[in-house]
Design a protein around this motif. Structure first.
Motif, PDB file in Angstrom:
ATOM      1  N   PRO A  22      27.978  35.370  42.978  1.00  0.00           N
ATOM      2  CA  PRO A  22      28.298  36.319  42.602  1.00  0.00           C
ATOM      3  C   PRO A  22      28.519  37.851  42.613  1.00  0.00           C
ATOM      4  CG  PRO A  22      28.142  35.103  40.333  1.00  0.00           C
ATOM      5  CD  PRO A  22      27.138  33.886  41.631  1.00  0.00           C
ATOM      6  N   GLU A  23      26.856  37.958  42.809  1.00  0.00           N
ATOM      7  CA  GLU A  23      26.410  39.179  42.910  1.00  0.00           C
ATOM      8  C   GLU A  23      26.008  39.400  44.927  1.00  0.00           C
ATOM      9  OE1 GLU A  23      23.174  36.488  44.794  1.00  0.00           O
ATOM     10  OE2 GLU A  23      24.189  36.627  42.530  1.00  0.00           O
TER      11      GLU A  23
ATOM     12  N   ARG B  90      33.591  32.016  39.370  1.00  0.00           N
ATOM     13  CA  ARG B  90      32.459  32.486  38.518  1.00  0.00           C
ATOM     14  C   ARG B  90      32.779  34.187  39.688  1.00  0.00           C
ATOM     15  NH1 ARG B  90      29.769  27.673  40.848  1.00  0.00           N
ATOM     16  NH2 ARG B  90      27.804  29.259  40.681  1.00  0.00           N
ATOM     17  N   LEU B  91      33.189  34.345  40.967  1.00  0.00           N
ATOM     18  CA  LEU B  91      33.451  35.155  41.912  1.00  0.00           C
ATOM     19  C   LEU B  91      33.706  36.541  40.609  1.00  0.00           C
ATOM     20  CD1 LEU B  91      35.360  34.355  44.777  1.00  0.00           C
ATOM     21  CD2 LEU B  91      33.008  34.574  44.057  1.00  0.00           C
ATOM     22  N   HIS B  92      33.163  37.559  40.531  1.00  0.00           N
ATOM     23  CA  HIS B  92      33.490  39.494  40.657  1.00  0.00           C
ATOM     24  C   HIS B  92      34.329  39.900  40.918  1.00  0.00           C
ATOM     25  CE1 HIS B  92      30.739  37.722  37.205  1.00  0.00           C
ATOM     26  NE2 HIS B  92      29.673  37.671  38.136  1.00  0.00           N
ATOM     27  N   CYS B  93      34.128  39.494  42.265  1.00  0.00           N
ATOM     28  CA  CYS B  93      35.343  40.632  43.101  1.00  0.00           C
ATOM     29  C   CYS B  93      36.846  40.171  42.958  1.00  0.00           C
ATOM     30  CB  CYS B  93      34.564  40.509  44.567  1.00  0.00           C
ATOM     31  SG  CYS B  93      35.181  38.397  45.308  1.00  0.00           S
ATOM     32  N   ALA B  94      37.204  41.536  43.535  1.00  0.00           N
ATOM     33  CA  ALA B  94      38.855  41.505  43.356  1.00  0.00           C
ATOM     34  C   ALA B  94      39.319  40.154  44.524  1.00  0.00           C
ATOM     35  CB  ALA B  94      39.625  42.365  43.946  1.00  0.00           C
ATOM     36  N   ARG B  95      40.675  39.661  43.336  1.00  0.00           N
ATOM     37  CA  ARG B  95      40.842  38.304  44.571  1.00  0.00           C
ATOM     38  C   ARG B  95      41.130  39.014  46.399  1.00  0.00           C
ATOM     39  NH1 ARG B  95      47.181  36.320  43.773  1.00  0.00           N
ATOM     40  NH2 ARG B  95      46.697  34.956  45.882  1.00  0.00           N
TER      41      ARG B  95
END
Length: 131
Positions: free
Chosen positions: A11-12, A42-47
């Protein structure tokens, strides 16, 4: 050889790492799609802002119905990567991958190091081609 896959998320780095090997049946593809769905949560970024590297060096030649299903999967807009890199060997699977990637902005590489270098570079991609 039966199908095997792994999906790891960083994710980072907005990175999804996939490894696929063997021979995929429709049931294997369905299992893969469910695990991919869970991994993307689990990703933190936008779609569609993540990067994906998929190591296919262990893939076997797939039946045409599986290739068609992979093509549908790669065309699904909800999981489309900002950049998509494949690590592939010099096999017939390369031609199947090219057909499945029709219309996608992706590149193919022989090593994970080359694929990662491209994924994190600022250079835009235009077409599928071996590095």
């Amino acid at each position: 050889m039966s199908a095997e896959f792994s999906i790891d998320v960083e994710p980072e780095r907005d990175l999804v790492r996939i490894a696929m090997s063997g021979f995929f049946t429709p049931a294997d593809i369905a299992d893969f799609l469910e695990e991919r769905r869970k991994a993307h949560l689990r990703l933190h970024c936008a779609r569609n802002q993540h990067l994906t590297i998929n190591d296919l060096r262990g893939m076997k030649i797939q039946p045409q119905d599986s290739v068609a299903e992979f093509q549908r999967m790669l065309g699904a807009p909800e999981y489309r990567s900002r950049r998509l890199a494949f690590v592939i060997g010099p096999t017939l699977a390369r031609s199947q991958l090219s057909r499945a990637l029709s219309g996608r902005d992706a590149r193919c590489f022989q090593t994970v190091v080359e694929a990662e270098a491209w994924l994190f570079s600022a250079t835009p991609s235009g077409e599928i081609r071996a590095a």
